[in-house]
Design an enzyme around this catalytic site. Structure first.
Site, PDB file in Angstrom:
ATOM      1  N   TYR A 126       0.821  -1.213   0.000  1.00 32.37           N
ATOM      2  CA  TYR A 126       0.000   0.000   0.000  1.00 32.37           C
ATOM      3  C   TYR A 126       0.857   1.266   0.000  1.00 32.37           C
ATOM      4  O   TYR A 126       0.482   2.280  -0.600  1.00 32.37           O
ATOM      5  CB  TYR A 126      -0.959  -0.009   1.190  1.00 32.37           C
ATOM      6  CG  TYR A 126      -2.180  -0.866   0.942  1.00 32.37           C
ATOM      7  CD1 TYR A 126      -3.108  -0.508  -0.033  1.00 32.37           C
ATOM      8  CD2 TYR A 126      -2.388  -2.045   1.645  1.00 32.37           C
ATOM      9  CE1 TYR A 126      -4.216  -1.305  -0.290  1.00 32.37           C
ATOM     10  CE2 TYR A 126      -3.493  -2.851   1.395  1.00 32.37           C
ATOM     11  CZ  TYR A 126      -4.406  -2.468   0.425  1.00 32.37           C
ATOM     12  OH  TYR A 126      -5.501  -3.259   0.164  1.00 32.37           O
ATOM     13  N   GLU A 219      -3.190 -28.779   8.591  1.00 33.98           N
ATOM     14  CA  GLU A 219      -3.419 -27.877   7.457  1.00 33.98           C
ATOM     15  C   GLU A 219      -4.473 -26.824   7.764  1.00 33.98           C
ATOM     16  O   GLU A 219      -4.270 -25.632   7.517  1.00 33.98           O
ATOM     17  CB  GLU A 219      -3.839 -28.674   6.220  1.00 33.98           C
ATOM     18  CG  GLU A 219      -4.235 -27.793   5.035  1.00 33.98           C
ATOM     19  CD  GLU A 219      -4.753 -28.580   3.847  1.00 33.98           C
ATOM     20  OE1 GLU A 219      -5.273 -27.942   2.916  1.00 33.98           O
ATOM     21  OE2 GLU A 219      -4.640 -29.827   3.836  1.00 33.98           O
ATOM     22  N   ASP A 272      -5.295 -32.498   3.854  1.00 29.47           N
ATOM     23  CA  ASP A 272      -6.280 -33.101   2.956  1.00 29.47           C
ATOM     24  C   ASP A 272      -5.581 -34.029   1.960  1.00 29.47           C
ATOM     25  O   ASP A 272      -4.411 -33.823   1.607  1.00 29.47           O
ATOM     26  CB  ASP A 272      -7.035 -32.021   2.183  1.00 29.47           C
ATOM     27  CG  ASP A 272      -8.041 -31.277   3.035  1.00 29.47           C
ATOM     28  OD1 ASP A 272      -8.460 -31.818   4.073  1.00 29.47           O
ATOM     29  OD2 ASP A 272      -8.417 -30.146   2.652  1.00 29.47           O
TER      30      ASP A 272
END
EC number: 5.6.2.2
Length: 385
Positions: A126, A219, A272
């Site tokens: 920014y 995770e 996963d």
């Protein structure tokens, strides 16, 4: 001259194949920036040199990547970059803006370090967006340019005054003692755990005390909170840690510190069963390709606990999902890498052959309390790779 002056500033031990980024004090980083500027100006005034000097950077391309393999079974392997270089040149149309971005970021880092401050990548974006909107139109421009500066100056991102934006948390059989003598007992916290600061300087000063026997890297935040809510660490002496998705630098840093403090404490990953889950595990295990100059500092010997192909029998068919295009893209990248070990490659191949993926939450078909039992059983039985 720039290449010789800056590149000679650091060597990685005796192995000349590996190029590294140094952890440096602000004064040394500012000195390296000044050397880069002086070398560039000298090249501009040298009649024998090109009109515009190019910036010599360590290539992050696939051809320059390698894997430093562990010599012993329990040692850590890590991704590294060799000394092949690439250049950012003002005379090439594709490189012109990237060339200017490097100088803009170095200017900003020089100022930040002079003021004794730390900023996040988002804050840096920014600031640069407001000052140089022509050159920095998205966060990706800042992220890539910071890695260019790391490559040019051969110092870590934290040494540039850029702080990690941490999403991570930990909980379990661990007491943290901070630099101000404050203590945090992570075994008595709520299920959200203890937030990991993004300031690596603070993390480097933490003193650990633990009677845990295992570290479990999770995770997903939802799975982390499920295990924390069940207080799995009360009956399985462990520390839980999560980055809530793709591992950020601060979470990798504190995990590495824990692994160094407790070298006999095994680290297990619960991810996963999909290519993204394997990619997350590999980042913890080997380090990040994009941060190849400093990846070895954060690599850990992580074992894959689950989900794995052998666990699919526990999941109802209705819980399987089709692989998405993004999954296929990640799988292709992993299969082409030099570091994927055979058992991991076999898991990935099975995903592609079945065209399926499965999430850890699918285990809830056996009840919410099944997850903790599943984790404990696999660890006790040595069911990991």
């Amino acid at each position: 001259m720039a290449e010789a002056g800056v590149a000679a500033a650091s060597l990685f031990g005796a192995d000349r194949r590996l190029c590294s980024a140094d952890i440096l004090p602000p004064a040394e980083v500012r000195a390296r920036i000044e050397v880069a500027v002086l070398n560039f100006l000298a090249a501009l005034t040298d009649p024998a040199a090109p009109a515009i000097s190019a910036l010599p950077l360590i290539s992050r391309g696939a051809a320059n990547r390698g894997l430093r393999r562990a010599l012993l079974r329990d040692d850590v392997s890590s991704v590294y970059l060799s000394y092949a270089s690439c250049k950012r040149s003002l005379t090439r149309a594709n490189d012109a803006k990237a060339f200017v971005r490097v100088w803009k970021v170095m200017e900003m880092c020089y100022k930040i370090l002079g003021e004794g401050k730390l900023v996040t990548l988002r804050e840096l974006f920014y600031t640069l967006l407001s000052e140089s909107p022509t050159y920095f139109t998205c966060q990706r421009h800042v992220n890539q340019t910071v890695q260019d500066v790391v490559s040019l100056l051969r110092c870590t991102r934290q040494s540039l005054g850029i702080m990690a934006s941490s999403r991570g948390a930990l909980i379990g059989r661990l007491v943290l003692q901070g630099p101000e003598e404050e203590h945090v007992d992570c075994s008595i916290l709520g299920p959200s755990g203890h937030a990991i600061t993004g300031d690596l300087n603070v993390l480097s000063k933490l003193i650990f005390s633990s009677d845990a026997r295992y570290i479990i890297v999770v995770e997903k935040d939802a799975i982390f909170q499920r295990l924390a809510e069940d207080r799995i660490y009360s009956h399985l002496p462990c520390i839980l840690i999560t980055a809530k998705g793709y591992p950020d630098l601060a979470t990798r840093f504190i995990l590495h510190r824990l692994s160094q403090t407790y070298p006999n404490m095994p680290i297990f990953a619960l991810v996963d069963w999909n290519p993204a889950g394997l990619a997350i595990l590999c980042t913890y295990k080997y380090g990040s390709i994009s941060m190849g100059l400093e990846s070895y500092r954060y690599a850990c010997n992580v074992k894959w606990l689950g989900l794995r192909g052998d666990d699919l029998q526990l999941i109802p068919q209705s819980a399987y999902q089709e692989l998405k295009p993004r999954d296929l893209q990640i799988a292709k990248s992993l299969l082409s890498s030099k570091f994927l070990q055979d058992k991991h490659r076999a898991e990935l191949t099975l995903m592609l052959e079945t065209g399926k993926r499965a999430e850890i939450e699918a285990l809830y078909s056996h009840g919410f309390d099944f997850l903790g039992k599943y984790v404990a059983r696999k660890i006790v039985q040595g069911d990991y790779i």
